[in-house]
Design a protein around this motif. Structure first.
Motif, PDB file in Angstrom:
ATOM      1  N   ALA A 177     -53.555  50.146 -23.543  1.00  0.00           N
ATOM      2  CA  ALA A 177     -54.148  50.812 -24.705  1.00  0.00           C
ATOM      3  C   ALA A 177     -54.443  52.272 -24.364  1.00  0.00           C
ATOM      4  O   ALA A 177     -54.628  52.637 -23.198  1.00  0.00           O
ATOM      5  N   GLU A 228     -56.587  55.139 -23.710  1.00  0.00           N
ATOM      6  CA  GLU A 228     -57.983  55.297 -23.319  1.00  0.00           C
ATOM      7  C   GLU A 228     -58.258  56.661 -22.721  1.00  0.00           C
ATOM      8  O   GLU A 228     -59.289  56.880 -22.086  1.00  0.00           O
ATOM      9  N   GLN A 259     -50.136  53.685 -32.647  1.00  0.00           N
ATOM     10  CA  GLN A 259     -51.275  52.912 -33.155  1.00  0.00           C
ATOM     11  C   GLN A 259     -52.180  52.421 -32.024  1.00  0.00           C
ATOM     12  O   GLN A 259     -52.540  51.246 -31.928  1.00  0.00           O
ATOM     13  N   GLY A 260     -52.502  53.381 -31.122  1.00  0.00           N
ATOM     14  CA  GLY A 260     -53.472  53.096 -30.069  1.00  0.00           C
ATOM     15  C   GLY A 260     -52.931  52.361 -28.870  1.00  0.00           C
ATOM     16  O   GLY A 260     -53.698  52.009 -27.960  1.00  0.00           O
ATOM     17  N   ARG A 261     -51.629  52.096 -28.829  1.00  0.00           N
ATOM     18  CA  ARG A 261     -51.030  51.414 -27.679  1.00  0.00           C
ATOM     19  C   ARG A 261     -49.881  52.252 -27.111  1.00  0.00           C
ATOM     20  O   ARG A 261     -49.206  52.958 -27.856  1.00  0.00           O
TER      21      ARG A 261
END
Length: 736
Positions: free
Chosen positions: A179, A181, A230-232
């Motif tokens: 993910a 971060e 999408q956040g990944r």
């Protein structure tokens, strides 16, 4: 100093323009193109090592299309191909440089489905028979079974933009790495085209194969290893294949320092034991090993027909792609204008496995600016001190140093600036040259116009290099002045016609002028047969007296060398007399509103003119004043001629004939000088007999020297008319 400041200012101006480009504030597309050109040139260097990684490309080439049918192939045929590769050839990993977002349109199961919806489907027993055979004739299922539990990396494509009339997502993606971060500047697409769920799930591996970071000129130089959707974070095809080849090694980002997880501090992608250098967008520079077919190629149809040598594919990393022109999978790269896209992945995989990915350091732009500053400082400081040719050599040397440093860094795995610093060096050189030509050359031309006819060329060059020391205004300096005149010129001119006299004087004045200029003298004026010259202006000369005396000796020698030539042409031999004086005199532009000349004035000038006239009296070619004598080196020999009071001066002056360095004198000359000194002492002490005896002996030895006869006549007169008791030995001249 002023010239250096101006040169440094030029360097600062050019540096500012280039530094703004490096900082991204004023981008010059031409400089970008030049930098990429130098990068491509380095990439094409023949020193690229052949890859040792076991990478093979299974090619959907024209031969395969001709044998198996046009693309797309039925997926049961692709299933056979996968089975052959893993079962018959025991490959390690298979990467698919293609995507399968829709069901197989050639599968018989689709035909059976359409029949089920028609009247045929309502026939008795059709439904049961259809259910019994549908699984066996479903090509997508067959392909999924071939992918299952095998190291097959499925390809997919991210969309950097999505049209309003299309769906942002089609199919499914492979599994993400982790993910988002951190504050990394990932490439962030807006959609994707993936694979059918039934095909992606059995594999469990996937990677994108498009390149959203293609340069403006369309060239594939770097490729992102990951993109964030999408956040990944999802891997590229090359990264995923390399990971599979290492047994599913973990992937993470390496920061320096580790606590600052942002693009500025991003150093590499960690893949198991590997550290893969990346830039702020997590992109790697593709380490091309050469042109097309730098890796082994085998035809897909040969794999299907088991005609490939088993050793070629055993334990290999295989990429399935196409070079068939009709499928248009060709890219522009630094090593070729038409390069198969699948081979770009092969180069990247090999570079990651072998640690051959080059690093463009995070301080790249800072280093570029520092290089530009150092080059500007170096050229600004050295250029004013160099000739145009030496300046060109300096610029060439700097450019070669930049190129050499960049090539050395390239061999060590780093990408350093080359094109921009080289262009900056050439641009700065051109600016300095233009300044020198249009500004400094104008000053040189002005100096040449003012002094070129009177000052030796080397002095003109020095004055042009130091214009601040040149002034036409009146100035008082310690200098030396010389007057030269031809003896009996009136009688000589009466013997020649005007044309012959002119030719004779030209041939006489040319070597005389050369002697003066050879010793840094300035010609003040020609006065018929006479010459006036001075030393110590317009440029200061600490050895002005010595240079003037040396020039005078050479002038006398030059006349002696000319006389045989004159006699051969029927011209009379000539002799010259030279007077030299030193001291403080005023130099500069002097004259009237109608005419101005750069000349000297002062008491030493008047004295030198008188001394030139006295050469006839004493029968010597050169007479110098006592101040000039004191300015000469102590090892110079002099013949003291007299202590005189010339007309117009109250203070007596001791005068000398210069003979040259003492070590060059013969023993007889040394003895004559000693006898003459003794005679002078006796003369000034009124010891007439002693003085007369000494000069008689000298006159016997050198009957041609008028000086001895002059003193013998004086002694005879002083015997008849003794001098006063307080006589100081000074001889007074009543006329000029």
């Amino acid at each position: 100093m002023q010239r250096s400041i101006v040169r440094l200012a030029i360097g600062a101006a050019v540096f500012t323009l280039f530094a703004l480009h490096s900082a991204g504030q004023l981008r010059w597309r031409l400089l970008d193109r030049i930098e990429t050109f130098t990068y491509d040139a380095r990439m094409r260097l023949p020193a690229q090592a052949q890859s040792q990684a076991p990478i093979v490309i299974v090619d959907l080439d024209e031969k395969s299309l001709a044998a198996e049918g046009q693309w797309p192939w039925p997926r049961d045929l692709l299933a056979d191909l996968v089975d052959r590769l893993f079962d018959d050839y025991n490959i390690r990993v298979l990467g698919l440089d293609m995507t399968f977002p829709e069901p197989d349109g050639q599968s018989p199961s689709r035909l059976l489905s359409r029949l089920s919806d028609s009247a045929v489907g309502r026939l008795p027993g059709f439904a049961a028979a259809s259910a019994a055979v549908s699984a066996q004739i479903d090509h997508d299922r067959r392909f999924a079974e071939a992918l299952s539990d095998r190291a097959v990396v499925m390809g997919f494509v991210f969309k950097q933009s999505v049209k309003s009339d299309e769906a942002p997502e089609q199919g499914v993606l492979g599994p993400p790495l982790f993910a988002v971060e951190d504050a990394v500047d990932y490439v962030a697409p807006h959609g994707f085209t993936g694979n059918l769920q039934g095909l992606q799930a059995p594999s469990g591996l996937g990677g994108f194969f498009e390149n959203p970071l293609v340069d403006d000129d369309g060239v594939y130089r770097r490729v992102p290893l990951v993109q964030a959707y999408q956040g990944r974070v999802y891997p590229s095809l090359a990264l995923s294949v390399t990971r599979a080849a290492l047994g599913g090694a973990p992937v993470s980002l390496l920061f320096d320092p580790p606590a600052k997880r942002r693009s500025l501090n991003l150093e590499a992608v960690e893949l198991g034991p590997l550290e893969i250098p990346v830039d702020e967008q997590v992109a790697a520079w593709v380490p091309y090993r050469g042109g097309y077919r730098s890796f082994p190629y085998v035809s897909a149809t040969d794999v299907l027909r088991r005609s490939v040598e088993p050793g070629v594919l055993r334990d290999a990393i295989v990429l399935l792609g196409t070079t068939a022109p009709g499928l248009l999978d060709l890219r522009v790269t630094p090593v070729a204008r038409a390069f198969p896209g699948v081979e770009i992945h092969a180069n990247l995989i090999a570079g990651m496995l072998e640690g051959q990915i080059r690093k463009k350091p995070s301080y790249y732009l800072g280093l570029e600016v520092v290089e530009l500053a150092l080059i500007a400082l170096l050229i600004g400081l050295l250029f004013p001190r160099l000739s145009p040719l030496a300046g060109a050599g300096l610029a060439a040397g700097v450019a070669l140093a930049v190129v050499g440093g960049a090539l050395l860094a390239w061999q060590l795995g780093a990408i350093l600036p080359m094109g921009v610093p080289v262009v900056f060096t050439l641009f700065l050189f051109l600016a300095q040259q233009l300044f020198g030509y249009f500004v400094e050359s104008r000053g040189k031309r002005e100096i040449s116009r003012l002094f070129g006819q009177y000052v030796p060329p080397q002095l003109v060059e020095e004055m042009a290099a130091r214009p601040q020391v040149v002034s036409m205004e009146g100035d008082i300096r310690d200098m030396t002045v010389l007057f030269s005149d031809v003896r009996d010129f009136t009688s000589i001119s009466e013997r020649l016609d005007a044309r012959s006299l002119s030719d004779m004087m030209n041939q006489f004045l040319t070597p005389q002028t050369r002697c003066i200029q050879q010793y840094r003298g300035t010609i003040d004026k020609y006065m018929g047969d006479a010459i006036m010259a001075f030393w110590g202006a317009p440029l200061p000369d600490e050895s002005h007296a010595l240079n003037a005396v040396r020039a005078a000796l050479d002038m006398v020698a030059a006349v002696q060398a000319l006389n045989p030539q004159f006699e051969a042409r029927g011209w009379p031999a000539i002799r010259i007399g030279i007077g030299i004086g030193s001291g403080d005199m005023r130099v500069g532009n002097m004259g009237s509103e109608f005419r101005v000349a750069y000349t000297v004035m002062g008491d030493p000038v008047n004295l030198a003119s008188r001394l030139e006239g006295l050469t006839k009296v004493y029968g010597v070619p050169i007479i110098i004043s006592e101040i000039t004598r004191e300015a000469l080196p102590s090892d110079w020999a002099m013949r003291e001629l007299d202590c005189v009071r010339v007309k117009g001066k109250e203070r007596p002056v001791t005068i000398f004939e210069p003979l040259g360095p003492k070590e060059e004198l013969s023993s007889s000359v040394r003895e004559s000088l000693a006898r003459h000194r003794g005679a002078l002492q006796a003369y000034r002490g009124a010891r007439w007999n002693q003085a007369e005896a000494a000069w008689l002996e000298l006159a016997r030895r050198e009957p041609e020297r008028r000086l001895y006869g002059l003193y013998l006549d004086r002694v005879r007169q002083l015997r008849v008319t003794p001098p006063p008791v307080d006589w100081d030995g000074v001889f007074v001249f009543k006329t000029k």
